[in-house]
Design a protein around this motif. Structure first.
Motif, PDB file in Angstrom:
ATOM      1  N   PHE A   3       0.744  -1.586  -0.112  1.00 15.95           N
ATOM      2  CA  PHE A   3       0.198  -0.022  -0.158  1.00 15.95           C
ATOM      3  C   PHE A   3       0.919   1.013  -0.119  1.00 15.95           C
ATOM      4  O   PHE A   3       0.880   2.302  -0.387  1.00 15.95           O
ATOM      5  CB  PHE A   3      -1.073   0.040   0.767  1.00 15.95           C
ATOM      6  N   ARG A   4       1.254   1.520   0.569  1.00 16.72           N
ATOM      7  CA  ARG A   4       2.815   2.343   1.002  1.00 16.72           C
ATOM      8  C   ARG A   4       3.915   2.724  -0.001  1.00 16.72           C
ATOM      9  O   ARG A   4       3.731   3.824  -0.487  1.00 16.72           O
ATOM     10  CB  ARG A   4       3.707   2.506   2.337  1.00 16.72           C
ATOM     11  N   LEU A   7       1.800   4.167  -2.944  1.00 17.71           N
ATOM     12  CA  LEU A   7       1.315   5.621  -2.913  1.00 17.71           C
ATOM     13  C   LEU A   7       2.174   6.758  -3.111  1.00 17.71           C
ATOM     14  O   LEU A   7       2.333   7.292  -3.829  1.00 17.71           O
ATOM     15  CB  LEU A   7       0.606   6.103  -1.355  1.00 17.71           C
ATOM     16  N   THR A  68      -5.269   5.240  -8.656  1.00 16.88           N
ATOM     17  CA  THR A  68      -6.372   5.805  -7.472  1.00 16.88           C
ATOM     18  C   THR A  68      -7.373   4.131  -7.443  1.00 16.88           C
ATOM     19  O   THR A  68      -7.525   3.515  -6.395  1.00 16.88           O
ATOM     20  CB  THR A  68      -7.124   6.553  -7.957  1.00 16.88           C
ATOM     21  N   ILE A  71      -5.002   1.585  -5.819  1.00 19.28           N
ATOM     22  CA  ILE A  71      -4.805   2.052  -4.030  1.00 19.28           C
ATOM     23  C   ILE A  71      -5.669   1.871  -3.272  1.00 19.28           C
ATOM     24  O   ILE A  71      -6.066   1.715  -2.672  1.00 19.28           O
ATOM     25  CB  ILE A  71      -4.220   3.481  -4.620  1.00 19.28           C
ATOM     26  N   SER A  72      -7.400   1.909  -4.157  1.00 16.60           N
ATOM     27  CA  SER A  72      -8.869   2.054  -3.007  1.00 16.60           C
ATOM     28  C   SER A  72      -8.861   0.337  -2.725  1.00 16.60           C
ATOM     29  O   SER A  72      -9.104   0.272  -1.838  1.00 16.60           O
ATOM     30  CB  SER A  72      -9.478   2.586  -3.910  1.00 16.60           C
ATOM     31  N   GLY A  75      -6.523  -0.381  -0.340  1.00 22.87           N
ATOM     32  CA  GLY A  75      -7.089  -0.413   1.372  1.00 22.87           C
ATOM     33  C   GLY A  75      -8.423  -0.858   1.180  1.00 22.87           C
ATOM     34  O   GLY A  75      -7.876  -1.061   2.806  1.00 22.87           O
ATOM     35  N   TYR A  76      -8.265  -1.346   0.584  1.00 23.93           N
ATOM     36  CA  TYR A  76     -10.255  -1.989   0.909  1.00 23.93           C
ATOM     37  C   TYR A  76      -9.459  -3.189   1.306  1.00 23.93           C
ATOM     38  O   TYR A  76     -10.191  -3.967   2.654  1.00 23.93           O
ATOM     39  CB  TYR A  76     -10.798  -2.711  -0.406  1.00 23.93           C
ATOM     40  N   MET A  78      -7.301  -4.220   3.139  1.00 29.04           N
ATOM     41  CA  MET A  78      -6.738  -4.299   4.217  1.00 29.04           C
ATOM     42  C   MET A  78      -7.314  -4.152   5.215  1.00 29.04           C
ATOM     43  O   MET A  78      -7.039  -4.323   6.329  1.00 29.04           O
ATOM     44  CB  MET A  78      -5.141  -3.648   4.147  1.00 29.04           C
TER      45      MET A  78
END
Length: 78
Positions: A3-4, A7, A68, A71-72, A75-76, A78
């Motif tokens: 994730f990082r 980003l 985007t 990344i979304s 993030g979801y 996680m």
């Protein structure tokens, strides 16, 4: 970590896209001069750089949307 990394990678891509867009010249308006009626003697107003009024471009905005979504999604999960 993934994730990082995504980003950080998006930030690097945004920087390169901004540099590319800043060097692009965009024709804003054309107006014929008052002295001549020939279309060849038109005054061309060119905008270079800046942040306002950028047109939508496949080469920049499609990868941006893909990043985007990726990344979304991560993030979801996680």
């Amino acid at each position: 970590m993934l994730f990082r990394f995504l980003l950080a990678w998006k930030h690097v891509l945004e920087h390169s896209w901004a540099k590319k867009a800043g060097s692009r010249r965009i024709v804003v308006a054309t107006s014929p001069s008052a002295d001549d009626e020939k279309p060849q003697s038109a005054e061309v107003v060119v905008q270079q750089g800046g942040w306002g009024g950028r047109p939508w471009r496949f080469s920049i905005d499609l990868p941006r949307a893909g990043m985007t979504v990726l990344i979304s999604g991560v993030g979801y999960l996680m």
